[in-house]
Design a protein around this motif. Structure first.
Motif, short mmCIF file in Angstrom:
data_model
loop_
_atom_site.label_atom_id
_atom_site.label_comp_id
_atom_site.label_asym_id
_atom_site.label_seq_id
_atom_site.Cartn_x
_atom_site.Cartn_y
_atom_site.Cartn_z
N LEU A 162 -6.39 -17.00 58.15
CA LEU A 162 -7.43 -16.31 57.66
C LEU A 162 -8.24 -16.07 58.88
CD1 LEU A 162 -10.11 -16.00 56.35
CD2 LEU A 162 -11.09 -18.30 57.04
N CYS B 14 -15.95 -18.81 57.67
CA CYS B 14 -14.93 -18.41 56.82
C CYS B 14 -13.96 -20.20 57.86
CB CYS B 14 -14.18 -18.09 56.48
SG CYS B 14 -15.25 -16.63 55.80
N HIS B 15 -13.65 -19.83 59.43
CA HIS B 15 -13.01 -20.39 59.63
C HIS B 15 -13.77 -21.57 60.20
CE1 HIS B 15 -9.51 -20.99 63.05
NE2 HIS B 15 -9.88 -21.75 62.16
#
Length: 308
Positions: free
Chosen positions: A231, A294-295
């Motif tokens: 990602l 998101c991480h």
């Protein structure tokens, strides 16, 4: 999460100001717009009137201060070429770039997850060696060379695809393929490396010992833990797509933000160029913040560091 979001937003302010400062002064190095928009026989009085009408007769520092005041009120000035608001011109072009980059990244991520996972499932197999060779080659080829070769082979020689435009599915093939190849190659390598490590982890052995199917082990357990590094790289590649679209959009005549920037430089349309760079920088900063969030959702350690 809110702490992480606040920190990333604050840390983006100074780079954004540097971008605004740089593009404002560098744009002026392209030359005097009066040389393009006035006839060769223009008198000094006509040049002075043109400069005064467009706010180009003040010192650069004064012009920059006025520009910052305008931007604070979401006023990006008017285009020298069309006399229309510069912000509207940029907003009309930006969706085309986002669509191109969005489809490219979606195809690159899906393809890389499938190919990278299959290569990692049996390391050093024929599938792994072929995938590694092709992905390394794809990651090394420059976009402009792919674009030129694509036009030469598929548009000029074979006549299968159009050289430019956005009408019809065929017009999307060459731009998307050109932007797709390098991110796909990079992501395949990243996914493959992360999956090799994940598939050898103890929790995968436990899942197999409990009778989980190989499909569930690979895509349910291993891939979820291998997603974090992939990602992060995908976010960096997405930012690169927005920047790299300048070359691809110019070659294929794609009506996006990249082509608008090039046209603005050639036409010395300062207001449109400044608005295009500023809004592109904002989009890139927002994308980086989204990737960090998101991480953090995938990795609890990131949330713990952000809260500390």
């Amino acid at each position: 999460m809110l702490t992480l979001l606040r920190r990333r937003a604050v840390s983006s302010v100074i780079p954004l100001l540097v971008v605004v400062l740089g593009v404002f002064f560098l744009a002026r190095l392209t030359g005097d717009p009066a040389n393009l928009y006035l006839p060769l026989s223009a008198t000094p009085e006509m040049r002075a009137e043109f400069a005064a009408r467009n706010g180009l007769d003040d010192p650069l520092i004064t012009q920059f201060g006025d520009y910052l005041a305008q931007v604070a009120h979401l006023d990006f000035g008017e285009s020298l070429r069309t006399a229309q608001p510069a912000g509207e011109a940029v907003l009309r072009a930006f969706p085309a770039t986002l669509q191109l980059a969005g489809w490219t990244m979606l195809l690159a991520i899906v393809g890389a997850v499938v190919i990278g996972s299959l290569a990692a499932y049996r390391p050093n197999s024929a599938t792994d060696r072929i995938a590694s060779f092709l992905s390394s080659t794809a990651a090394s080829v420059p976009d402009f060379w792919i674009a030129i070769m694509g036009v030469l082979v598929f548009a000029v020689t074979l006549g299968w695809l159009p050289t430019s435009g956005t009408s019809g599915a065929a017009a999307w093939v060459l731009p998307v393929a050109t932007l797709l190849i390098r991110p796909f190659g990079v992501l395949v390598q990243v996914v493959r490396g992360a999956m090799v490590s994940a598939l050898s982890a103890p929790y995968v052995k436990v899942a197999r010992g409990k009778g989980a199917s190989e499909l569930r082990v690979v895509f349910g357990h291993a891939l979820r833990n291998a997603a974090a590094p992939a990602l992060t790289v995908a976010g960096d590649l997405a930012v690169g797509l927005v920047n790299g679209a300048v070359v691809v959009e110019t070659i294929f005549g794609w009506p996006g933000i990249g082509k608008l920037m090039i046209d603005s430089v050639l036409q010395r349309d300062f207001a449109v160029l400044q608005a295009a760079v500023l809004l592109t920088a904002l989009a890139i900063f927002a994308l980086n913040i989204l990737v960090d969030l998101c991480h953090a959702l995938l990795d609890p350690r990131v949330r713990q560091r952000a809260a500390a």
